[in-house]
Scaffold this motif. Sequence first.
Motif, PDB file in Angstrom:
ATOM      1  N   PRO A   5       0.834  -1.213   0.000  1.00 49.68           N
ATOM      2  CA  PRO A   5       0.000   0.000   0.000  1.00 49.68           C
ATOM      3  C   PRO A   5       0.868   1.263   0.000  1.00 49.68           C
ATOM      4  CG  PRO A   5      -0.733  -1.570   1.682  1.00 49.68           C
ATOM      5  CD  PRO A   5       0.583  -2.069   1.156  1.00 49.68           C
ATOM      6  N   HIS A   6       0.348   2.303  -0.616  1.00 43.06           N
ATOM      7  CA  HIS A   6       1.011   3.595  -0.544  1.00 43.06           C
ATOM      8  C   HIS A   6       1.051   4.082   0.898  1.00 43.06           C
ATOM      9  CE1 HIS A   6       1.217   4.095  -4.856  1.00 43.06           C
ATOM     10  NE2 HIS A   6      -0.085   3.910  -4.982  1.00 43.06           N
ATOM     11  N   ILE A   7       1.956   4.997   1.176  1.00 40.43           N
ATOM     12  CA  ILE A   7       1.967   5.632   2.477  1.00 40.43           C
ATOM     13  C   ILE A   7       0.611   6.316   2.700  1.00 40.43           C
ATOM     14  CG2 ILE A   7       2.907   7.828   1.635  1.00 40.43           C
ATOM     15  CD1 ILE A   7       3.992   6.110   4.867  1.00 40.43           C
ATOM     16  N   PHE A   8       0.108   6.262   3.924  1.00 45.03           N
ATOM     17  CA  PHE A   8      -1.198   6.769   4.356  1.00 45.03           C
ATOM     18  C   PHE A   8      -2.341   5.829   3.978  1.00 45.03           C
ATOM     19  CE2 PHE A   8       1.000  10.962   3.340  1.00 45.03           C
ATOM     20  CZ  PHE A   8       1.524  11.094   4.615  1.00 45.03           C
ATOM     21  N   ALA A   9      -2.051   4.720   3.290  1.00 50.49           N
ATOM     22  CA  ALA A   9      -3.095   3.773   2.900  1.00 50.49           C
ATOM     23  C   ALA A   9      -2.834   2.418   3.548  1.00 50.49           C
ATOM     24  CB  ALA A   9      -3.146   3.638   1.378  1.00 50.49           C
ATOM     25  N   GLY A  10      -3.791   1.514   3.427  1.00 47.86           N
ATOM     26  CA  GLY A  10      -3.611   0.165   3.942  1.00 47.86           C
ATOM     27  C   GLY A  10      -4.534  -0.134   5.118  1.00 47.86           C
ATOM     28  N   PRO A  11      -4.591  -1.395   5.531  1.00 43.75           N
ATOM     29  CA  PRO A  11      -5.494  -1.817   6.623  1.00 43.75           C
ATOM     30  C   PRO A  11      -4.897  -1.533   7.997  1.00 43.75           C
ATOM     31  CG  PRO A  11      -4.310  -3.704   5.769  1.00 43.75           C
ATOM     32  CD  PRO A  11      -3.870  -2.527   4.930  1.00 43.75           C
ATOM     33  N   TYR A  12      -4.691  -0.243   8.306  1.00 45.40           N
ATOM     34  CA  TYR A  12      -4.020   0.118   9.553  1.00 45.40           C
ATOM     35  C   TYR A  12      -4.959   0.174  10.751  1.00 45.40           C
ATOM     36  CZ  TYR A  12      -5.787   4.649   7.967  1.00 45.40           C
ATOM     37  OH  TYR A  12      -6.587   5.651   7.503  1.00 45.40           O
ATOM     38  N   ILE A  13      -6.279   0.114  10.520  1.00 44.54           N
ATOM     39  CA  ILE A  13      -7.237   0.189  11.623  1.00 44.54           C
ATOM     40  C   ILE A  13      -8.561  -0.421  11.185  1.00 44.54           C
ATOM     41  CG2 ILE A  13      -8.279   2.417  11.036  1.00 44.54           C
ATOM     42  CD1 ILE A  13      -8.071   3.145  14.021  1.00 44.54           C
ATOM     43  N   GLN A  14      -9.293  -0.971  12.155  1.00 44.41           N
ATOM     44  CA  GLN A  14     -10.685  -1.369  11.937  1.00 44.41           C
ATOM     45  C   GLN A  14     -11.548  -0.165  12.304  1.00 44.41           C
ATOM     46  OE1 GLN A  14     -11.056  -4.768  14.532  1.00 44.41           O
ATOM     47  NE2 GLN A  14     -10.455  -6.194  12.922  1.00 44.41           N
ATOM     48  N   ARG A  32     -11.021   4.242  29.070  1.00 43.22           N
ATOM     49  CA  ARG A  32     -10.142   3.081  29.207  1.00 43.22           C
ATOM     50  C   ARG A  32      -8.675   3.510  29.290  1.00 43.22           C
ATOM     51  NH1 ARG A  32     -12.349  -0.482  24.132  1.00 43.22           N
ATOM     52  NH2 ARG A  32     -14.527  -0.702  24.804  1.00 43.22           N
ATOM     53  N   PRO A  33      -7.919   2.934  30.197  1.00 40.61           N
ATOM     54  CA  PRO A  33      -6.474   3.217  30.245  1.00 40.61           C
ATOM     55  C   PRO A  33      -5.750   2.779  28.968  1.00 40.61           C
ATOM     56  CG  PRO A  33      -7.222   2.209  32.301  1.00 40.61           C
ATOM     57  CD  PRO A  33      -8.361   2.095  31.341  1.00 40.61           C
ATOM     58  N   SER A  34      -6.310   1.796  28.258  1.00 34.33           N
ATOM     59  CA  SER A  34      -5.645   1.277  27.058  1.00 34.33           C
ATOM     60  C   SER A  34      -5.896   2.128  25.820  1.00 34.33           C
ATOM     61  CB  SER A  34      -6.120  -0.152  26.779  1.00 34.33           C
ATOM     62  OG  SER A  34      -7.527  -0.173  26.516  1.00 34.33           O
ATOM     63  N   SER A  35      -6.897   3.002  25.849  1.00 35.03           N
ATOM     64  CA  SER A  35      -7.216   3.808  24.671  1.00 35.03           C
ATOM     65  C   SER A  35      -6.087   4.786  24.375  1.00 35.03           C
ATOM     66  CB  SER A  35      -8.524   4.572  24.880  1.00 35.03           C
ATOM     67  OG  SER A  35      -9.621   3.676  24.951  1.00 35.03           O
ATOM     68  N   ARG A  36      -5.911   5.084  23.113  1.00 36.24           N
ATOM     69  CA  ARG A  36      -4.834   5.973  22.701  1.00 36.24           C
ATOM     70  C   ARG A  36      -5.396   7.116  21.842  1.00 36.24           C
ATOM     71  NH1 ARG A  36      -3.014   4.123  26.332  1.00 36.24           N
ATOM     72  NH2 ARG A  36      -1.064   2.969  26.641  1.00 36.24           N
ATOM     73  N   PHE A  37      -4.727   8.274  21.967  1.00 31.91           N
ATOM     74  CA  PHE A  37      -5.199   9.492  21.333  1.00 31.91           C
ATOM     75  C   PHE A  37      -4.150  10.034  20.358  1.00 31.91           C
ATOM     76  CE2 PHE A  37      -7.490   8.904  25.197  1.00 31.91           C
ATOM     77  CZ  PHE A  37      -8.773   9.328  24.920  1.00 31.91           C
ATOM     78  N   VAL A  38      -4.608  10.304  19.132  1.00 30.18           N
ATOM     79  CA  VAL A  38      -3.785  10.959  18.121  1.00 30.18           C
ATOM     80  C   VAL A  38      -4.008  12.458  18.300  1.00 30.18           C
ATOM     81  CG1 VAL A  38      -3.302  11.215  15.661  1.00 30.18           C
ATOM     82  CG2 VAL A  38      -4.103   9.010  16.561  1.00 30.18           C
ATOM     83  N   LEU A 119      -2.289   8.645  11.521  1.00 32.21           N
ATOM     84  CA  LEU A 119      -2.135  10.085  11.704  1.00 32.21           C
ATOM     85  C   LEU A 119      -2.808  10.868  10.574  1.00 32.21           C
ATOM     86  CD1 LEU A 119      -0.233   9.191  13.945  1.00 32.21           C
ATOM     87  CD2 LEU A 119       1.421  10.896  13.155  1.00 32.21           C
ATOM     88  N   ALA A 120      -2.728  10.340   9.356  1.00 28.60           N
ATOM     89  CA  ALA A 120      -3.379  11.008   8.227  1.00 28.60           C
ATOM     90  C   ALA A 120      -4.896  10.981   8.370  1.00 28.60           C
ATOM     91  CB  ALA A 120      -2.963  10.334   6.925  1.00 28.60           C
ATOM     92  N   TYR A 121      -5.431   9.874   8.811  1.00 17.30           N
ATOM     93  CA  TYR A 121      -6.871   9.723   9.043  1.00 17.30           C
ATOM     94  C   TYR A 121      -7.342  10.762  10.055  1.00 17.30           C
ATOM     95  CZ  TYR A 121     -11.109   7.094  10.563  1.00 17.30           C
ATOM     96  OH  TYR A 121     -12.375   6.697  10.899  1.00 17.30           O
ATOM     97  N   ALA A 122      -6.616  10.876  11.156  1.00 19.14           N
ATOM     98  CA  ALA A 122      -6.976  11.846  12.190  1.00 19.14           C
ATOM     99  C   ALA A 122      -6.886  13.269  11.656  1.00 19.14           C
ATOM    100  CB  ALA A 122      -6.061  11.668  13.404  1.00 19.14           C
ATOM    101  N   ARG A 123      -5.839  13.561  10.920  1.00 19.60           N
ATOM    102  CA  ARG A 123      -5.660  14.913  10.390  1.00 19.60           C
ATOM    103  C   ARG A 123      -6.798  15.292   9.455  1.00 19.60           C
ATOM    104  NH1 ARG A 123      -3.499  18.403   6.619  1.00 19.60           N
ATOM    105  NH2 ARG A 123      -1.741  19.735   7.239  1.00 19.60           N
ATOM    106  N   PRO A 232      -4.683   8.145  -0.201  1.00 19.04           N
ATOM    107  CA  PRO A 232      -5.221   9.258   0.605  1.00 19.04           C
ATOM    108  C   PRO A 232      -4.147  10.339   0.732  1.00 19.04           C
ATOM    109  CG  PRO A 232      -5.472   7.138   1.739  1.00 19.04           C
ATOM    110  CD  PRO A 232      -4.561   6.902   0.581  1.00 19.04           C
ATOM    111  N   TRP A 233      -4.553  11.577   0.601  1.00 22.80           N
ATOM    112  CA  TRP A 233      -3.598  12.689   0.682  1.00 22.80           C
ATOM    113  C   TRP A 233      -4.267  13.825   1.470  1.00 22.80           C
ATOM    114  CZ3 TRP A 233       1.342  12.323  -0.011  1.00 22.80           C
ATOM    115  CH2 TRP A 233       2.135  13.465  -0.182  1.00 22.80           C
ATOM    116  N   PRO A 234      -4.164  13.791   2.793  1.00 24.81           N
ATOM    117  CA  PRO A 234      -4.921  14.727   3.637  1.00 24.81           C
ATOM    118  C   PRO A 234      -4.263  16.097   3.752  1.00 24.81           C
ATOM    119  CG  PRO A 234      -3.615  13.284   5.017  1.00 24.81           C
ATOM    120  CD  PRO A 234      -3.374  12.839   3.592  1.00 24.81           C
ATOM    121  N   PHE A 235      -3.902  16.698   2.620  1.00 24.57           N
ATOM    122  CA  PHE A 235      -3.215  17.986   2.624  1.00 24.57           C
ATOM    123  C   PHE A 235      -3.902  18.971   1.677  1.00 24.57           C
ATOM    124  CE2 PHE A 235      -0.075  14.535   3.216  1.00 24.57           C
ATOM    125  CZ  PHE A 235       0.177  14.736   4.572  1.00 24.57           C
ATOM    126  N   PRO A 236      -5.168  19.367   1.918  1.00 22.60           N
ATOM    127  CA  PRO A 236      -5.829  19.069   3.179  1.00 22.60           C
ATOM    128  C   PRO A 236      -6.796  17.879   3.159  1.00 22.60           C
ATOM    129  CG  PRO A 236      -6.971  20.855   2.100  1.00 22.60           C
ATOM    130  CD  PRO A 236      -5.822  20.491   1.205  1.00 22.60           C
TER     131      PRO A 236
END
Length: 314
Positions: A5-14, A32-38, A119-123, A232-236
């Motif tokens: 996959p290109h950078i910013f693409a691929g099965p990185y999350i459900q 949850r203590p396990s949750s993470r924030f971008v 990070l791109a998804y969040a942005r 995906p190219w989130p710019f913007p």
Amino acid sequence: MSRPPHIFAGPYIQRSSERRKDVAWVAEALERPSSRFVVLWQDHNLIHTTHEPQAALVDRTCLPDEALSESIFLGQRDDIAFFAIDLADRSLCSLPPDSDFKELRVWGGLLANPEAGLLAYARALIYWRTRHRHCGQCGAPTVAADAGHVMRCTRAGCVTQAFPRIDPAIIVLVTHQERALLGRQASWPSGRYSTIAGFVEPGESLEDAVRREVKEETGVDTTQVRYHSSQPWPFPSSLMIGFEAQATSDVVACPDGELEDARWFSYADIQAGTPLLPPPASISFQLIADWYVRGTGRTLIDEPIVVNQQKRPA
């Protein structure tokens, strides 16, 4: 040709879209203590700026409670819930050691693909939300719904909802007799050329957009338009849809003035380091790289060409 996959693409999350309407589940996941924030600040992502850069993901103890109420649920990976947070003030977050807010367009190519994609998804979602604070129908303020994936009008009687949007853009490598057509904008670094690109217009197919953009920017007519891949190219907020096409002639002009220059480059030109190519993280580079390996049997990223190597930003 198979490719990763290109950078910013691929099965990185459900994406777990079925959870977005479950208010109780989202509230529990936020605690949850396990949750993470971008974390983002002024469209910049929080990144560990170590020898091998990594995404700096924080837990809820690093964030004020008021910031959590504005979080966007991104999805899950390995039973960990991920959220995006946009800070009005960077001092509100307890930054991890060796981390800082960086421009993802510059640093994304140095991250592992799953981290860069997250990070791109969040942005992209943060950018969309900050520009839909008011209803496009009546102008009233909007509020977030569906765990941040909908902005809903607050005026009684107005049911307008805004959903995340992307702007489709074509990007194409045009070839003619073992040469590739590349162009440059005046604002780019000296010597840099790239493939031809432009936004798809209303009522236009992707193939029509390819032919129109190439003709407008270079004066070249094209045929045999073939899909290559997308990024995906989130710019913007773009989705780059890559194509290959063949030119019907090699006469080049820049009739609309968008490009400062456009010209043909051979395999030997590319091997010699002329021109300076786009960053390896871009789909433009991959379009050129795939054409190059088909024609020479050599992998472009492994060629000893200094100008084509991604450098660590300062």
